[in-house]
Motif scaffolding. Structure first.
Motif, PDB file in Angstrom:
ATOM      1  N   LEU A  92       0.987  -1.160  -0.038  1.00 14.60           N
ATOM      2  CA  LEU A  92       0.030   0.075  -0.040  1.00 14.60           C
ATOM      3  C   LEU A  92       0.906   1.204  -0.015  1.00 14.60           C
ATOM      4  N   PHE A  93       0.551   2.164  -0.770  1.00 16.59           N
ATOM      5  CA  PHE A  93       1.382   3.369  -1.085  1.00 16.59           C
ATOM      6  C   PHE A  93       0.352   4.566  -0.930  1.00 16.59           C
ATOM      7  N   LEU A  94       0.629   5.593  -0.072  1.00 13.29           N
ATOM      8  CA  LEU A  94      -0.005   7.004  -0.003  1.00 13.29           C
ATOM      9  C   LEU A  94       1.122   7.862  -0.839  1.00 13.29           C
ATOM     10  N   ILE A  95       0.325   8.252  -1.784  1.00 11.58           N
ATOM     11  CA  ILE A  95       0.908   9.070  -3.005  1.00 11.58           C
ATOM     12  C   ILE A  95       0.422  10.587  -2.861  1.00 11.58           C
ATOM     13  N   ASP A  96       1.189  11.647  -2.520  1.00 12.90           N
ATOM     14  CA  ASP A  96       0.617  12.980  -2.347  1.00 12.90           C
ATOM     15  C   ASP A  96       0.251  13.619  -3.705  1.00 12.90           C
ATOM     16  N   LYS A  97      -0.260  14.910  -3.693  1.00 13.45           N
ATOM     17  CA  LYS A  97      -0.768  15.469  -4.805  1.00 13.45           C
ATOM     18  C   LYS A  97       0.360  15.755  -6.001  1.00 13.45           C
ATOM     19  N   GLU A  98       1.507  15.788  -5.459  1.00 16.52           N
ATOM     20  CA  GLU A  98       2.793  15.985  -6.283  1.00 16.52           C
ATOM     21  C   GLU A  98       3.499  14.629  -6.829  1.00 16.52           C
ATOM     22  N   GLY A  99       2.674  13.743  -6.652  1.00 15.79           N
ATOM     23  CA  GLY A  99       3.098  12.540  -7.005  1.00 15.79           C
ATOM     24  C   GLY A  99       4.214  11.842  -6.246  1.00 15.79           C
ATOM     25  N   VAL A 100       4.434  12.218  -5.159  1.00 13.27           N
ATOM     26  CA  VAL A 100       5.568  11.525  -4.459  1.00 13.27           C
ATOM     27  C   VAL A 100       4.942  10.598  -3.259  1.00 13.27           C
ATOM     28  N   VAL A 101       5.481   9.656  -3.172  1.00 10.77           N
ATOM     29  CA  VAL A 101       5.320   8.453  -2.003  1.00 10.77           C
ATOM     30  C   VAL A 101       5.411   8.847  -0.804  1.00 10.77           C
ATOM     31  N   ARG A 102       4.638   9.110   0.096  1.00 11.26           N
ATOM     32  CA  ARG A 102       4.666   9.592   1.280  1.00 11.26           C
ATOM     33  C   ARG A 102       4.743   8.591   2.546  1.00 11.26           C
ATOM     34  N   HIS A 103       4.306   7.372   2.182  1.00  6.71           N
ATOM     35  CA  HIS A 103       4.089   6.340   3.281  1.00  6.71           C
ATOM     36  C   HIS A 103       3.907   5.047   2.433  1.00  6.71           C
ATOM     37  N   GLN A 104       4.537   3.983   2.793  1.00 10.76           N
ATOM     38  CA  GLN A 104       4.123   2.642   2.064  1.00 10.76           C
ATOM     39  C   GLN A 104       4.381   1.628   3.321  1.00 10.76           C
ATOM     40  N   VAL A 105       3.535   0.455   3.285  1.00 10.83           N
ATOM     41  CA  VAL A 105       3.635  -0.794   3.867  1.00 10.83           C
ATOM     42  C   VAL A 105       3.467  -1.949   3.041  1.00 10.83           C
ATOM     43  N   VAL A 106       4.111  -3.015   3.023  1.00 14.81           N
ATOM     44  CA  VAL A 106       3.772  -4.139   2.496  1.00 14.81           C
ATOM     45  C   VAL A 106       3.726  -5.391   3.567  1.00 14.81           C
ATOM     46  N   ASN A 107       2.508  -6.072   3.404  1.00 16.84           N
ATOM     47  CA  ASN A 107       2.114  -7.376   4.019  1.00 16.84           C
ATOM     48  C   ASN A 107       2.340  -8.586   3.202  1.00 16.84           C
ATOM     49  N   ASP A 108       2.713  -9.764   3.923  1.00 18.67           N
ATOM     50  CA  ASP A 108       2.847 -11.017   3.381  1.00 18.67           C
ATOM     51  C   ASP A 108       1.281 -11.169   2.925  1.00 18.67           C
ATOM     52  N   MET A 109       0.906 -12.315   2.054  1.00 20.95           N
ATOM     53  CA  MET A 109      -0.132 -12.491   1.358  1.00 20.95           C
ATOM     54  C   MET A 109      -1.070 -12.923   2.494  1.00 20.95           C
ATOM     55  N   PRO A 110      -0.840 -13.547   3.531  1.00 27.05           N
ATOM     56  CA  PRO A 110      -1.984 -14.372   4.441  1.00 27.05           C
ATOM     57  C   PRO A 110      -2.515 -13.071   5.408  1.00 27.05           C
ATOM     58  N   LEU A 111      -1.653 -11.807   5.329  1.00 28.23           N
ATOM     59  CA  LEU A 111      -1.853 -10.692   6.201  1.00 28.23           C
ATOM     60  C   LEU A 111      -2.565  -9.504   5.836  1.00 28.23           C
ATOM     61  N   GLY A 112      -3.945  -9.506   6.094  1.00 30.66           N
ATOM     62  CA  GLY A 112      -4.994  -8.528   5.702  1.00 30.66           C
ATOM     63  C   GLY A 112      -4.552  -7.474   6.288  1.00 30.66           C
ATOM     64  N   ARG A 113      -4.825  -6.137   5.807  1.00 28.88           N
ATOM     65  CA  ARG A 113      -4.369  -4.751   6.113  1.00 28.88           C
ATOM     66  C   ARG A 113      -5.533  -4.018   6.879  1.00 28.88           C
ATOM     67  N   SER A 114      -5.224  -2.997   7.504  1.00 25.28           N
ATOM     68  CA  SER A 114      -6.315  -2.177   8.128  1.00 25.28           C
ATOM     69  C   SER A 114      -6.546  -0.946   7.448  1.00 25.28           C
ATOM     70  N   ILE A 115      -7.851  -0.895   6.866  1.00 24.25           N
ATOM     71  CA  ILE A 115      -8.310   0.314   6.131  1.00 24.25           C
ATOM     72  C   ILE A 115      -8.190   1.469   7.155  1.00 24.25           C
ATOM     73  N   GLU A 116      -8.658   1.122   8.354  1.00 24.19           N
ATOM     74  CA  GLU A 116      -8.692   2.265   9.498  1.00 24.19           C
ATOM     75  C   GLU A 116      -7.147   2.961   9.419  1.00 24.19           C
ATOM     76  N   GLU A 117      -6.036   2.138   9.466  1.00 26.62           N
ATOM     77  CA  GLU A 117      -4.946   2.770   9.584  1.00 26.62           C
ATOM     78  C   GLU A 117      -4.480   3.402   8.466  1.00 26.62           C
ATOM     79  N   ALA A 118      -4.857   2.850   7.152  1.00 31.59           N
ATOM     80  CA  ALA A 118      -4.691   3.820   5.814  1.00 31.59           C
ATOM     81  C   ALA A 118      -5.265   5.006   6.187  1.00 31.59           C
ATOM     82  N   LEU A 119      -6.641   5.313   6.720  1.00 33.06           N
ATOM     83  CA  LEU A 119      -7.017   6.482   6.690  1.00 33.06           C
ATOM     84  C   LEU A 119      -6.198   7.499   7.939  1.00 33.06           C
ATOM     85  N   ARG A 120      -6.068   6.701   8.909  1.00 34.66           N
ATOM     86  CA  ARG A 120      -5.206   7.469   9.871  1.00 34.66           C
ATOM     87  C   ARG A 120      -3.876   7.869   9.369  1.00 34.66           C
ATOM     88  N   VAL A 121      -3.430   7.424   8.332  1.00 37.43           N
ATOM     89  CA  VAL A 121      -2.116   7.990   7.967  1.00 37.43           C
ATOM     90  C   VAL A 121      -2.076   9.128   6.940  1.00 37.43           C
TER      91      VAL A 121
END
Length: 211
Positions: free
Chosen positions: A142-171
């Protein structure tokens, strides 16, 4: 793994499904430059088990992302037709019908490779023939990209590990807070809380108020 934070997000043009039912060519994240933040996330494959829970969860929170001026875009190494078929399948039959944000088709594997979330890699055998070792699928990047096209946050989980959408919103909230107020966000920061000034005095003031 490549750290893309602080760098321009890799660009691409590819097929995608938009609005839950329309296949388009030459889809690109460049359409959002100067207009929206982007949460660009990868998942391993259509018609699997953890993946629909994530894609549906993003859709359930899509209004929260839109309030924050964020476009959500998904991607896997499946074809656009596979995406389309999955999007037409009812959720109680393992589908993701009702998901409306774009889903990118990365059949060449190059988008996943450029974002460094591809589980396998290209190699050569003893006779010099091209081979692919590992799984031709993406990890849960998962990559958070700002309005200038720059990556500001990234996180990578292994395939069995689901992500938190609430954490994406928090970031997203944290990034927008720092942009608006010029303060930094401490551990476990949430929207509505104050930040702190990046000085020794600012840290001491924050700790005295919160501990």
């Amino acid at each position: 793994m490549s750290v893309l934070v602080g760098k321009k997000a890799p660009v691409f043009k590819t097929n995608a499904v938009i609005n839950g039912n329309e296949i388009v060519e030459n889809f690109s994240l460049k359409q959002y430059l100067g207009k929206k933040y982007v949460v660009f996330f990868f998942y391993p494959a259509d018609f699997t088990f953890v993946c629909p829970t994530e894609l549906i969860a993003f859709q359930e929170q899509i209004s929260e992302f839109e309030k924050r001026d964020v476009a959500v875009v998904g991607a896997s190494t499946d074809s656009a037709f596979s995406h389309w078929k999955w999007l037409q399948t009812e959720q109680n039959d393992g589908g993701i019908k009702g998901v409306k944000y774009p889903i990118v088709a990365d059949q060449t594997l190059m988008i996943s490779k450029n974002y460094d979330v591809l589980a396998g890699d290209f190699d050569y055998d003893d006779e010099g023939n091209d081979i692919f070792e590992g799984a031709p699928q993406a990890y849960r990047g998962l990559f958070l990209i700002d309005k200038e096209g720059v990556v500001r946050h990234q996180v990578v989980n292994d395939m069995p590990l689901g992500r938190s959408i609430e954490e994406a919103l928090r970031v997203v909230d944290a990034l927008q807070f720092t942009e608006e107020y010029g303060e930094v966000c401490p551990a476990n920061w949430k929207k509505g809380k104050g930040g702190l000034k990046a000085t020794q005095e600012g840290i001491a003031d924050y700790l005295s108020k919160n501990h």
